[in-house]
Write a protein that holds these residues in place. Structure first.
Motif, short mmCIF file in Angstrom:
data_model
loop_
_atom_site.label_atom_id
_atom_site.label_comp_id
_atom_site.label_asym_id
_atom_site.label_seq_id
_atom_site.Cartn_x
_atom_site.Cartn_y
_atom_site.Cartn_z
N VAL A 10 0.95 -1.45 0.05
CA VAL A 10 -0.20 0.07 0.18
C VAL A 10 0.28 1.19 -0.14
O VAL A 10 0.78 2.20 -0.68
N LEU A 11 1.84 1.29 0.77
CA LEU A 11 2.85 2.86 0.99
C LEU A 11 3.51 2.78 -0.51
O LEU A 11 3.92 3.89 -0.46
N ARG A 12 3.98 1.23 -1.35
CA ARG A 12 4.39 1.74 -2.76
C ARG A 12 3.48 2.42 -3.99
O ARG A 12 4.10 2.18 -4.66
N LEU A 13 2.28 1.68 -3.30
CA LEU A 13 1.32 2.21 -4.35
C LEU A 13 0.51 3.94 -3.92
O LEU A 13 0.84 4.83 -4.92
N THR A 14 1.02 3.63 -3.02
CA THR A 14 0.75 5.73 -2.25
C THR A 14 2.09 6.56 -2.97
O THR A 14 1.63 7.44 -3.29
N MET A 17 1.11 6.76 -6.92
CA MET A 17 0.22 7.49 -7.00
C MET A 17 0.87 9.34 -7.20
O MET A 17 0.78 9.98 -7.70
N SER A 18 1.26 9.29 -6.05
CA SER A 18 2.50 10.41 -5.66
C SER A 18 3.41 10.94 -7.17
O SER A 18 3.03 12.12 -7.37
N ALA A 19 3.28 10.25 -7.53
CA ALA A 19 4.59 10.57 -8.52
C ALA A 19 3.70 10.54 -9.74
O ALA A 19 3.79 11.68 -10.51
N ALA A 20 3.00 9.85 -9.66
CA ALA A 20 2.13 9.73 -10.92
C ALA A 20 0.96 11.66 -10.86
O ALA A 20 0.94 12.66 -12.38
N VAL A 21 0.35 11.84 -9.80
CA VAL A 21 0.02 13.35 -9.76
C VAL A 21 1.65 13.98 -9.85
O VAL A 21 0.88 15.09 -10.53
N ASP A 28 -2.76 6.79 -14.81
CA ASP A 28 -1.78 5.88 -13.57
C ASP A 28 -2.82 5.94 -12.41
O ASP A 28 -2.80 5.28 -11.58
N VAL A 29 -2.60 7.57 -12.46
CA VAL A 29 -3.51 8.04 -10.56
C VAL A 29 -4.49 6.86 -10.74
O VAL A 29 -4.57 6.20 -9.30
N SER A 30 -5.45 6.70 -11.25
CA SER A 30 -7.01 6.29 -11.31
C SER A 30 -6.96 4.76 -11.13
O SER A 30 -6.93 4.11 -10.18
N THR A 31 -5.83 4.35 -12.05
CA THR A 31 -5.69 2.65 -12.18
C THR A 31 -5.20 2.19 -10.05
O THR A 31 -5.43 1.59 -10.21
N LEU A 32 -3.16 2.78 -10.06
CA LEU A 32 -3.64 2.91 -9.14
C LEU A 32 -4.30 2.95 -7.94
O LEU A 32 -4.46 2.50 -6.61
N THR A 33 -5.00 3.66 -7.96
CA THR A 33 -6.21 4.80 -6.16
C THR A 33 -6.97 3.19 -6.32
O THR A 33 -6.93 2.31 -5.03
#
Length: 67
Positions: A10-14, A17-21, A28-33
């Protein structure tokens, strides 16, 4: 897979997500979310046997990134 391992995911995905934003990669943000939400649903609420001294720092990092 242990809950601590899933919290690390979860931390890695977060972080991803931050990097994609920051890169403006909204698809990518949508998929990761979605992936992160599914993983979090499988973790929470944490079982009582989870080592809180391991889980707490991971959760705090996730919360910090969410802000």
């Amino acid at each position: 897979m242990s809950e601590i391992t899933r919290l690390r995911q979860v931390l890695r995905l977060t972080e991803d997500m931050s990097a994609a934003v920051n890169a403006g990669k909204w698809s990518d943000v949508s998929t990761l979310t979605k992936l992160r939400a599914e993983l979090m649903e499988s973790i929470f609420p944490l079982d009582n046997h989870v080592d809180q001294s391991e889980a707490r720092p991971l959760i705090e990092q996730i919360i910090k990134l969410n802000q």
